[in-house]
Motif scaffolding. Sequence first.
Motif, PDB file in Angstrom:
ATOM      1  N   ASN A   1       0.841  -1.200   0.000  1.00 61.12           N
ATOM      2  CA  ASN A   1       0.000   0.000   0.000  1.00 61.12           C
ATOM      3  C   ASN A   1       0.878   1.252   0.000  1.00 61.12           C
ATOM      4  O   ASN A   1       0.629   2.206   0.721  1.00 61.12           O
ATOM      5  CB  ASN A   1      -0.955  -0.005   1.202  1.00 61.12           C
ATOM      6  N   HIS A   2       1.916   1.196  -0.860  1.00 59.51           N
ATOM      7  CA  HIS A   2       2.868   2.303  -1.019  1.00 59.51           C
ATOM      8  C   HIS A   2       3.474   2.746   0.314  1.00 59.51           C
ATOM      9  O   HIS A   2       3.652   3.937   0.580  1.00 59.51           O
ATOM     10  CB  HIS A   2       2.208   3.484  -1.728  1.00 59.51           C
ATOM     11  N   GLY A   3       3.785   1.753   1.149  1.00 60.52           N
ATOM     12  CA  GLY A   3       4.482   2.028   2.401  1.00 60.52           C
ATOM     13  C   GLY A   3       3.590   2.258   3.597  1.00 60.52           C
ATOM     14  O   GLY A   3       4.077   2.334   4.728  1.00 60.52           O
ATOM     15  N   LYS A   4       2.298   2.343   3.381  1.00 58.85           N
ATOM     16  CA  LYS A   4       1.392   2.615   4.501  1.00 58.85           C
ATOM     17  C   LYS A   4       1.218   1.401   5.401  1.00 58.85           C
ATOM     18  O   LYS A   4       0.848   1.534   6.570  1.00 58.85           O
ATOM     19  CB  LYS A   4       0.041   3.091   3.964  1.00 58.85           C
ATOM     20  N   ASN A   5       1.445   0.219   4.840  1.00 61.45           N
ATOM     21  CA  ASN A   5       1.408  -1.010   5.634  1.00 61.45           C
ATOM     22  C   ASN A   5       2.797  -1.630   5.615  1.00 61.45           C
ATOM     23  O   ASN A   5       3.455  -1.651   4.575  1.00 61.45           O
ATOM     24  CB  ASN A   5       0.384  -1.997   5.075  1.00 61.45           C
ATOM     25  N   CYS A   6       3.206  -2.161   6.755  1.00 61.24           N
ATOM     26  CA  CYS A   6       4.605  -2.572   6.858  1.00 61.24           C
ATOM     27  C   CYS A   6       4.798  -3.622   7.946  1.00 61.24           C
ATOM     28  O   CYS A   6       4.165  -3.562   9.002  1.00 61.24           O
ATOM     29  CB  CYS A   6       5.442  -1.323   7.161  1.00 61.24           C
ATOM     30  N   GLU A   7       5.678  -4.579   7.649  1.00 64.35           N
ATOM     31  CA  GLU A   7       6.102  -5.579   8.632  1.00 64.35           C
ATOM     32  C   GLU A   7       7.622  -5.658   8.593  1.00 64.35           C
ATOM     33  O   GLU A   7       8.218  -5.702   7.509  1.00 64.35           O
ATOM     34  CB  GLU A   7       5.513  -6.951   8.307  1.00 64.35           C
ATOM     35  N   VAL A   8       8.243  -5.672   9.767  1.00 58.74           N
ATOM     36  CA  VAL A   8       9.706  -5.692   9.842  1.00 58.74           C
ATOM     37  C   VAL A   8      10.160  -6.822  10.753  1.00 58.74           C
ATOM     38  O   VAL A   8       9.598  -7.034  11.830  1.00 58.74           O
ATOM     39  CB  VAL A   8      10.255  -4.354  10.387  1.00 58.74           C
ATOM     40  N   ASP A   9      11.170  -7.529  10.313  1.00 57.57           N
ATOM     41  CA  ASP A   9      11.787  -8.572  11.125  1.00 57.57           C
ATOM     42  C   ASP A   9      13.300  -8.336  11.120  1.00 57.57           C
ATOM     43  O   ASP A   9      13.930  -8.432  10.065  1.00 57.57           O
ATOM     44  CB  ASP A   9      11.463  -9.955  10.556  1.00 57.57           C
ATOM     45  N   PRO A  10      13.878  -7.944  12.250  1.00 52.82           N
ATOM     46  CA  PRO A  10      13.285  -7.842  13.584  1.00 52.82           C
ATOM     47  C   PRO A  10      12.571  -6.498  13.780  1.00 52.82           C
ATOM     48  O   PRO A  10      12.906  -5.516  13.099  1.00 52.82           O
ATOM     49  CB  PRO A  10      14.505  -7.933  14.495  1.00 52.82           C
TER      50      PRO A  10
ATOM     51  N   LYS B   1       7.836   3.769   9.743  1.00 59.12           N
ATOM     52  CA  LYS B   1       7.530   5.201   9.710  1.00 59.12           C
ATOM     53  C   LYS B   1       8.283   5.882   8.573  1.00 59.12           C
ATOM     54  O   LYS B   1       7.814   6.858   7.989  1.00 59.12           O
ATOM     55  CB  LYS B   1       7.896   5.849  11.043  1.00 59.12           C
ATOM     56  N   CYS B   2       9.449   5.341   8.278  1.00 59.39           N
ATOM     57  CA  CYS B   2      10.288   5.918   7.230  1.00 59.39           C
ATOM     58  C   CYS B   2       9.699   5.663   5.841  1.00 59.39           C
ATOM     59  O   CYS B   2       9.748   6.531   4.964  1.00 59.39           O
ATOM     60  CB  CYS B   2      11.682   5.305   7.329  1.00 59.39           C
ATOM     61  N   ALA B   3       9.126   4.476   5.653  1.00 61.57           N
ATOM     62  CA  ALA B   3       8.641   4.077   4.328  1.00 61.57           C
ATOM     63  C   ALA B   3       7.586   5.025   3.755  1.00 61.57           C
ATOM     64  O   ALA B   3       7.765   5.560   2.650  1.00 61.57           O
ATOM     65  CB  ALA B   3       8.115   2.643   4.374  1.00 61.57           C
ATOM     66  N   PRO B   4       6.470   5.273   4.448  1.00 61.74           N
ATOM     67  CA  PRO B   4       5.462   6.162   3.858  1.00 61.74           C
ATOM     68  C   PRO B   4       5.947   7.603   3.719  1.00 61.74           C
ATOM     69  O   PRO B   4       5.562   8.303   2.784  1.00 61.74           O
ATOM     70  CB  PRO B   4       4.289   6.063   4.836  1.00 61.74           C
TER      71      PRO B   4
END
Length: 221
Positions: free
Chosen positions: A108-117, A175-178
């Motif tokens: 969703n152009h950075g609005k949704n995000c999952e990070v590991d770790p 937070k950085c992505a969007p």
Amino acid sequence: MSATKMSRMLVIGLVVVALAMFGVTGYLYYQFYGIPRCPACGMLITPEMDEHFKIYTDGWGEGERVHACCIGCVFRLLDPERGWDELYIETFCDYYGPDKPIRIHVWNHGKNCEVDPPTAKVLLGAKIVKSCAVNRIVYDDYAAEKLLKIGYTEHTMKYQHVPLPEGTPVIPPCKCAPMLAEKVGIAYVPPSPIVPVSFAIVGIVILLVSIVMYRRTAAKG
């Protein structure tokens, strides 16, 4: 020197010029389109960058392979107007190295995000100094603290072996992505093919002229 001999030398000269034009065409085409560039900023992608960021569109290791020169440009690729909607990003910590891999799934152009770790952070030096060379990604807060002091390690890409500017913000990737996708986005405009095509056309014209001149010279004996 006879006129016939001069004509033949002129023909040879024109052929050499035509071949040079074709050589320039090939070189320009290779520079413009043969070497991958960062779609966000236009920087030439080196093997080191290719190793540091593995970015895919349809899953981990699946779909189109996308390139980027730094973690900032990775997120700029999510530009809502010119970029990708979803990316799967595999990288590693600029402090600890490949032993601490980092995976980021953004959509969703950075609005949704999952990070590991979830402890991963982005050191966005480009917010202070407009340069891809001062962006870093780290595994945890300790790595962030260390890099803010020393700037880089052996695991940081060579072109980024520069100190980080004072005041470099430390931001969670999600937070950085969007922010980068919407506020900065893709700035690079690929060069027009007109330039290499023009050289090719000139080369063809010169070659045709040389052929006509050669035939006329041969007919005269």
